[in-house]
Design an enzyme around this catalytic site. Structure first.
Site, mmCIF file in Angstrom:
data_model
loop_
_atom_site.group_PDB
_atom_site.id
_atom_site.type_symbol
_atom_site.label_atom_id
_atom_site.label_comp_id
_atom_site.label_asym_id
_atom_site.label_seq_id
_atom_site.Cartn_x
_atom_site.Cartn_y
_atom_site.Cartn_z
ATOM 1 N N ASP A 214 0.464 -1.136 -0.217
ATOM 2 C CA ASP A 214 0.368 0.095 0.028
ATOM 3 C C ASP A 214 1.394 1.450 0.175
ATOM 4 O OD1 ASP A 214 -3.148 1.158 0.696
ATOM 5 O OD2 ASP A 214 -1.944 1.916 2.274
ATOM 6 N N GLU A 240 1.342 -0.108 -4.996
ATOM 7 C CA GLU A 240 0.482 0.687 -5.578
ATOM 8 C C GLU A 240 1.571 2.148 -5.648
ATOM 9 O OE1 GLU A 240 -2.911 3.278 -3.839
ATOM 10 O OE2 GLU A 240 -1.390 3.033 -2.176
HETATM 11 C C1 ARE Z 1 -8.288 9.194 6.150
HETATM 12 C C2 ARE Z 1 -9.064 10.458 6.331
HETATM 13 C C3 ARE Z 1 -8.353 11.886 5.630
HETATM 14 C C4 ARE Z 1 -6.957 11.303 7.414
HETATM 15 C C5 ARE Z 1 -6.406 10.214 7.622
HETATM 16 C C6 ARE Z 1 -6.067 10.431 9.025
HETATM 17 O O1 ARE Z 1 -9.853 10.722 5.227
HETATM 18 O O2 ARE Z 1 -8.745 12.978 6.059
HETATM 19 O O3 ARE Z 1 -6.324 12.823 6.653
HETATM 20 O O4 ARE Z 1 -7.748 9.611 7.452
HETATM 21 O O5 ARE Z 1 -7.036 9.904 9.873
HETATM 22 C C7 ARE Z 1 -7.674 5.415 2.754
HETATM 23 C C8 ARE Z 1 -7.895 6.314 2.751
HETATM 24 C C9 ARE Z 1 -7.183 7.794 2.686
HETATM 25 C C10 ARE Z 1 -7.863 7.510 4.827
HETATM 26 C C11 ARE Z 1 -6.469 6.602 4.630
HETATM 27 C C12 ARE Z 1 -6.524 6.101 6.125
HETATM 28 O O6 ARE Z 1 -8.045 6.481 1.119
HETATM 29 O O7 ARE Z 1 -9.104 8.634 2.957
HETATM 30 O O8 ARE Z 1 -7.506 8.894 5.101
HETATM 31 O O9 ARE Z 1 -6.838 5.285 3.757
HETATM 32 O O10 ARE Z 1 -7.513 6.094 7.254
HETATM 33 C C13 ARE Z 1 -2.714 8.792 -2.470
HETATM 34 C C14 ARE Z 1 -1.800 8.179 -2.410
HETATM 35 C C15 ARE Z 1 -2.125 6.235 -2.243
HETATM 36 C C16 ARE Z 1 -3.700 6.292 -1.883
HETATM 37 C C17 ARE Z 1 -4.160 7.283 -2.618
HETATM 38 C C18 ARE Z 1 -5.361 7.341 -1.466
HETATM 39 O O11 ARE Z 1 -0.608 8.226 -3.716
HETATM 40 O O12 ARE Z 1 -1.080 5.786 -2.627
HETATM 41 O O13 ARE Z 1 -3.601 8.887 -1.868
HETATM 42 N N1 ARE Z 1 -3.803 4.713 -2.016
HETATM 43 C C19 ARE Z 1 -3.871 4.226 -0.506
HETATM 44 C C20 ARE Z 1 -4.647 3.080 -0.135
HETATM 45 C C21 ARE Z 1 -5.933 4.050 0.307
HETATM 46 C C22 ARE Z 1 -5.195 4.698 1.412
HETATM 47 C C23 ARE Z 1 -4.187 4.565 1.543
HETATM 48 C C24 ARE Z 1 -3.154 4.050 0.640
HETATM 49 C C25 ARE Z 1 -3.364 5.294 2.625
HETATM 50 O O14 ARE Z 1 -5.204 2.170 -1.618
HETATM 51 O O15 ARE Z 1 -6.815 3.916 -0.254
HETATM 52 O O16 ARE Z 1 -6.108 5.890 1.915
HETATM 53 O O17 ARE Z 1 -2.997 3.315 3.463
HETATM 54 C C26 ARE Z 1 -2.789 11.829 -7.561
HETATM 55 C C27 ARE Z 1 -1.603 11.130 -6.825
HETATM 56 C C28 ARE Z 1 -1.429 9.951 -6.050
HETATM 57 C C29 ARE Z 1 -2.095 10.755 -5.292
HETATM 58 C C30 ARE Z 1 -3.671 11.082 -5.215
HETATM 59 C C31 ARE Z 1 -5.117 10.766 -4.684
HETATM 60 O O18 ARE Z 1 -3.569 10.867 -8.200
HETATM 61 O O19 ARE Z 1 -0.277 10.963 -7.795
HETATM 62 O O20 ARE Z 1 -0.551 10.127 -5.069
HETATM 63 O O21 ARE Z 1 -2.572 8.883 -4.454
HETATM 64 O O22 ARE Z 1 -3.463 12.315 -6.495
HETATM 65 O O23 ARE Z 1 -4.806 12.351 -3.623
#
Ligand code: ARE
Ligand code: CA
Length: 493
Positions: A214, A240
């Site tokens: 992740d 990812e």
């Molecule tokens: C939640 C709340 C936040 C709070 C946080 C901490 O929504 O407001 O600040 O908790 O309390 C998932 C959810 C998030 C969640 C997080 C932790 O989607 O909403 O936050 O869990 O609970 C980037 C990353 C990529 C990531 C995406 C979501 O690069 O790795 O953001 N994807 C993975 C998972 C997600 C997960 C996480 C990572 C965290 O698949 O499900 O988040 O473990 C452009 C960029 C991308 C970027 C994208 C979005 O496209 O190129 O790199 O992706 O914008 O910002």
């Protein structure tokens, strides 16, 4: 009124079913060598006990090779699905199930021919500012996880006012600052690497075949390489790394030690479907802004993109089945089908019982009426007739090359040479399409409407579920939104 079913008089359907259902390696049916199962499915926020049943009842029989499950480690508490992505400890104890249930799942899935891939959240711990207690009772604070990590185990990037990532144009911020306030582990530290490695080893000891890393973009590729370098050879590593235009950190950096999820694939496909204009990719195998085919995990959507990017999702019904069928028919990458639950609130978690554990029934094979899904209902995409039919189609297509496509009006189709033909109509009008093919003349069962025919011990195909091949051409009549697909083992006598 049930439609008249014409039985396919395939000589030894039962024996064929047995050989097709053989997991792991390729099999021969008659004189035809079919490909090995390779398709995965992401079962989002599904409890381990249900995943085990899915492996036995749906995934194994349909020929799925692997299943990606949601994070298994202890997390912060809360109703939102994304609490899973805020680790509190590496105890395998969560609202998706216990350690024993996790081990039982991997064993039962393996028995059914399905490998389990775990989702490893190792870039960070929680994003909570206040101290708390995790799902399994572990106490924590933002930078303190007793017995596991102390403040010195974290990056404190000092590059932005709150240490949060503000600029994806800065590699240093992306990899050492905090992704949405999630305490960022110092993955350059030997001690941290060792703890993450021990957690991955533990998951392997529980029977997983590999891990999704992740937020891999947020961990320097050299750090990931060092961490996974200690795992047994053959462990699948799926990183990812969301491809971002103009960003310094690119998916290609993560291909030397494993596969990566290629986000370009869906971003290319979805607009074509919406516009009703499908075109051939470069059939030499090279695709711009894609990692090489043997490193690419491709998908129509995942749990983030169905909530974020403007792609195609379960809500699109026929168009979604079409996108998945085209991906499964393609000869690029390793496809992973996504299967989650209906939602209107982006944050809403899967339904839970009185103890806060996620509960979910196993899916019935067949088609869900997407418009009838209530929030929390599972979409069961992996059990859809079209998906199961296309998994069979893909194995029959095996390594046959994808030939240039043809179009007529909004319809588009192509052949996998000598093995299988697919045709789609993303438009709003009925279309007729003739696809050149070397398949022998005859009537063929459409596996999108009828489902798998070879792997079925009592294959059935209604009169309106057939496609005629004559004189080197497959004739498709396609209603708006219709996908149709035939393969060489689905010819009616
Ligand atoms: C939640 C709340 C936040 C709070 C946080 C901490 O929504 O407001 O600040 O908790 O309390 C998932 C959810 C998030 C969640 C997080 C932790 O989607 O909403 O936050 O869990 O609970 C980037 C990353 C990529 C990531 C995406 C979501 O690069 O790795 O953001 N994807 C993975 C998972 C997600 C997960 C996480 C990572 C965290 O698949 O499900 O988040 O473990 C452009 C960029 C991308 C970027 C994208 C979005 O496209 O190129 O790199 O992706 O914008 O910002
Ligand atoms: Ca990081």
């Amino acid at each position: 009124m049930p439609r008249p079913i014409r039985r396919l008089a395939l000589a030894a359907a039962g024996a064929l079913a047995a050989s097709l259902a053989l997991g792991g390696c390729s099999a021969t049916i008659g004189t035809v060598e079919v490909g090995p199962p390779d398709v995965g499915v992401q079962l989002f926020q599904l409890p381990w006990t249900t995943v085990a049943q899915e492996c036995e009842q749906n995934l194994g029989p349909a020929g799925f090779a692997w299943v990606l499950v949601s994070p298994a480690q202890e997390s912060v508490t809360g109703d939102e699905w994304w609490t899973s992505y805020q680790p509190v400890s590496y105890r395998v104890e969560s609202r998706l199930g216990t350690r024993a249930e996790f081990a039982d799942m991997t064993a039962r899935c393996r028995e059914a021919g399905v490998a389990v891939i775990a989702d490893a959240v190792v870039n960070h711990m929680t994003g909570q500012d206040a101290a708390g207690t995790g799902w399994a009772g572990s106490a924590y604070d933002h930078y303190s996880y007793p017995g596991l990590y102390a403040p010195e185990d974290f990056h404190h990037c000092g590059l932005t006012p709150n240490d949060d990532i503000a600029d994806y144009g800065s590699r240093e911020q992306v990899q050492t600052c905090e992704l949405v306030n999630l305490a960022d582990l110092d993955t350059s530290s030997p001690a941290v690497r060792e703890r993450i490695g021990a957690y991955l080893d533990d998951l392997l000891s529980l029977g997983v075949a590999g891990v999704r890393i992740d937020a891999a973009k947020h961990i320097a590729a050299a750090d990931v390489a060092a961490i996974v370098g200690g795992l047994p050879a053959g462990t699948r590593i799926l990183s990812e790394v969301i491809r971002g235009g103009g960003e310094p950190v690119q998916p290609e950096e993560y291909t030397s030690f494993g596969e990566v999820f290629e986000f370009t694939y869906a971003r290319d496909l979805a607009p074509q479907l919406r516009a009703g204009v499908l075109t051939d990719p470069d059939l030499s195998g090279e695709r711009p802004l894609h990692v090489p085919s043997d490193r690419a995990v491709v998908f129509v959507d995942n749990h983030d993109t169905e909530r974020g990017e403007a792609g195609v999702t379960y809500r699109d019904g026929d168009l979604y089945a079409m996108a998945n069928a085209l991906m499964l028919a393609d000869d690029f990458g390793t496809p992973v089908v996504y299967s989650g639950y209906a939602f209107t609130d982006r944050d809403a978690g899967a339904p839970v019982d009185a103890d806060g554990r996620v509960v979910a029934p196993v899916c019935a094979a067949g088609d869900a009426e997407v418009s009838a899904l209530a929030d929390g209902d599972r979409t069961c995409v992996h059990a859809w007739t079209a998906i199961r039919g296309m998994l069979e189609w893909r194995r029959v297509a095996a390594s046959a090359p994808r030939l240039p496509g043809v179009d007529d009006g909004d319809a588009y189709g192509f052949e996998r040479e000598g093995r299988a033909v697919v045709a789609v109509n993303p438009g709003a009008d009925e279309e007729r399409l003739a696809v050149p093919t070397t398949l022998p003349d005859g009537r063929y069962c459409d596996v999108v409407r009828a489902g798998p025919v070879v792997a079925d011990t009592a294959p059935g195909c209604a009169d309106d579920e057939t496609v005629e091949v004559a004189g080197g051409s497959a004739s498709f009549a396609l209603a708006p939104g219709q996908t149709s697909a035939i393969h060489s083992l689905a010819r009616l006598p």
